[in-house]
Scaffold this motif. Structure first.
Motif, PDB file in Angstrom:
ATOM      1  N   ARG A  11       0.859  -1.177   0.000  1.00 44.68           N
ATOM      2  CA  ARG A  11       0.000   0.000   0.000  1.00 44.68           C
ATOM      3  C   ARG A  11       0.892   1.222   0.000  1.00 44.68           C
ATOM      4  O   ARG A  11       1.758   1.361   0.873  1.00 44.68           O
ATOM      5  CB  ARG A  11      -0.918   0.027   1.208  1.00 44.68           C
ATOM      6  CG  ARG A  11      -1.825   1.264   1.208  1.00 44.68           C
ATOM      7  CD  ARG A  11      -2.885   1.232   2.274  1.00 44.68           C
ATOM      8  NE  ARG A  11      -3.691   2.448   2.227  1.00 44.68           N
ATOM      9  CZ  ARG A  11      -4.719   2.700   3.037  1.00 44.68           C
ATOM     10  NH1 ARG A  11      -5.085   1.803   3.933  1.00 44.68           N
ATOM     11  NH2 ARG A  11      -5.386   3.826   2.936  1.00 44.68           N
ATOM     12  N   TYR A  13       1.610   5.032   0.590  1.00 50.62           N
ATOM     13  CA  TYR A  13       1.170   6.223   1.294  1.00 50.62           C
ATOM     14  C   TYR A  13       1.832   7.445   0.645  1.00 50.62           C
ATOM     15  O   TYR A  13       2.674   7.322  -0.241  1.00 50.62           O
ATOM     16  CB  TYR A  13       1.559   6.142   2.772  1.00 50.62           C
ATOM     17  CG  TYR A  13       0.972   4.965   3.515  1.00 50.62           C
ATOM     18  CD1 TYR A  13      -0.404   4.761   3.572  1.00 50.62           C
ATOM     19  CD2 TYR A  13       1.799   4.055   4.177  1.00 50.62           C
ATOM     20  CE1 TYR A  13      -0.939   3.683   4.270  1.00 50.62           C
ATOM     21  CE2 TYR A  13       1.269   2.982   4.880  1.00 50.62           C
ATOM     22  CZ  TYR A  13      -0.098   2.796   4.920  1.00 50.62           C
ATOM     23  OH  TYR A  13      -0.617   1.720   5.607  1.00 50.62           O
ATOM     24  N   THR A  18       5.959   3.202   1.363  1.00 52.05           N
ATOM     25  CA  THR A  18       5.167   2.050   0.961  1.00 52.05           C
ATOM     26  C   THR A  18       5.145   1.032   2.084  1.00 52.05           C
ATOM     27  O   THR A  18       6.193   0.653   2.612  1.00 52.05           O
ATOM     28  CB  THR A  18       5.748   1.396  -0.308  1.00 52.05           C
ATOM     29  OG1 THR A  18       5.741   2.343  -1.378  1.00 52.05           O
ATOM     30  CG2 THR A  18       4.947   0.176  -0.712  1.00 52.05           C
TER      31      THR A  18
END
Length: 319
Positions: A11, A13, A18
């Motif tokens: 994910r 950010y 990450t």
């Protein structure tokens, strides 16, 4: 197996950060963080040796040369955070390992870490859970004292001594994101439990250095930076930091009370486990978390077992 087949769930950010799920035991349990600042790259946490191919596959998929990784930064030397450090460092020729001064020697010579884990889990289980636990050459290790700063790109990272969960723990302040990489110091919060009441956050009292008073002081220090977010190893980014800090303080106090009430109980460990599970289920119900009781018990079983062990060690130390 091709590198692409080993790509971990991620994910992204803001601020070049990450979250990389290293798939320890199950998805959503433990992560490392990839930081990209200009030409510099760092990993916060090393995970276990089993996760190293996933971290390397991510670098390849994003076109990041291994030589660009400047630091590998385990927040402390518990093996779910640092067990893979030696294996990862072998693959990153320009990287330095940054460790707490109390933990650095155990990554240079991990024999005591291995023996301690084997005493708790057994040799076969340690191999299954953590894989190879390799030493890191002393020349490649930086022992980061309290308030130390290291450059990364056009900014820097600051290291804050963070006892409470472990004495060999630091948190990493990133002024660019106004966030801390907290390891286990800001508790555990699994995303499966997120619901209308917000995140479920609880302490981790893994043996052997639970120190509630020191932990409260550590939280004071972290909050003095006015962080906007915390990057948890277990698991992901959380915001609303002041409220969650109060939640964590309350949880630590409840754990202290539960342990005190059961200090002289027969079958103390089993009663501690049961009491901690009941405490978690009450909190989840208050938050209207979107999981069944059976699912919650399964997700929390390992943590509550370790928390009960840690509280038992703490009680024995007070005797």
């Amino acid at each position: 197996m091709s590198p692409s087949s080993q790509l971990p769930p991620t994910r992204d950010y803001d601020h070049g950060i990450t979250c990389v799920d290293t798939l320890q035991e199950r998805p959503g349990l433990a992560c490392c963080y990839l930081l990209q600042r200009g030409d510099d790259v760092a990993f916060v946490e090393a995970g276990t040796a089993h996760g190293v191919p996933r971290l390397l596959a991510l670098l390849e998929a994003r076109g990041i040369a291994r030589e660009r990784v400047r630091y590998v930064i385990p927040t402390h030397v518990h093996l779910d955070h640092a067990g893979g450090a030696g294996v990862l460092m072998r693959e990153l020729p320009a990287a330095k390992l940054v460790a707490h001064p109390r933990g650095a020697r155990h990554l240079i010579d991990p024999s005591k870490l291995i023996a301690g884990a084997q005493a708790v889990y057994g040799t076969a289980a340690v191999q299954r859970m953590y894989g190879e636990i390799a030493p890191v050459p002393e020349s490649r290790v930086i022992a980061a004292e309290d308030a130390a700063r290291l450059p990364l790109g056009d900014a820097e990272l600051q290291f804050i001594d963070s006892p409470g969960h472990a004495r060999h723990h630091f948190c990493v302040w990133d002024p660019v994101s106004r966030g801390f990489f907290t390891g286990d110091t800001f508790g555990l919060s699994y995303r499966e439990f997120d619901g209308p009441g917000g995140p479920f956050l609880f302490p981790t009292t893994t043996p052997v250095q639970f120190e509630p008073d020191a932990w409260m002081h550590t939280l004071d220090r972290l909050l003095s930076f006015a962080p906007q977010r915390m990057y948890l190893t277990h698991f992901g980014s959380v915001e609303n930091v002041p409220q969650l800090a109060q939640t964590l303080r309350a949880g630590i106090e409840r754990y202290r009370t539960i342990a005190g009430q059961l200090a002289a109980a027969p079958n103390r460990h089993a009663q501690l486990v049961a009491a901690l599970v009941a405490d978690a289920l009450r909190e989840l119900a208050m938050l209207d978390a979107p999981v069944s009781e059976a699912r919650a018990r399964k997700l929390l079983a390992f943590d509550m077992e370790l928390n009960a062990q840690g509280l038992g060690v703490w009680l024995n130390g007070r005797a």
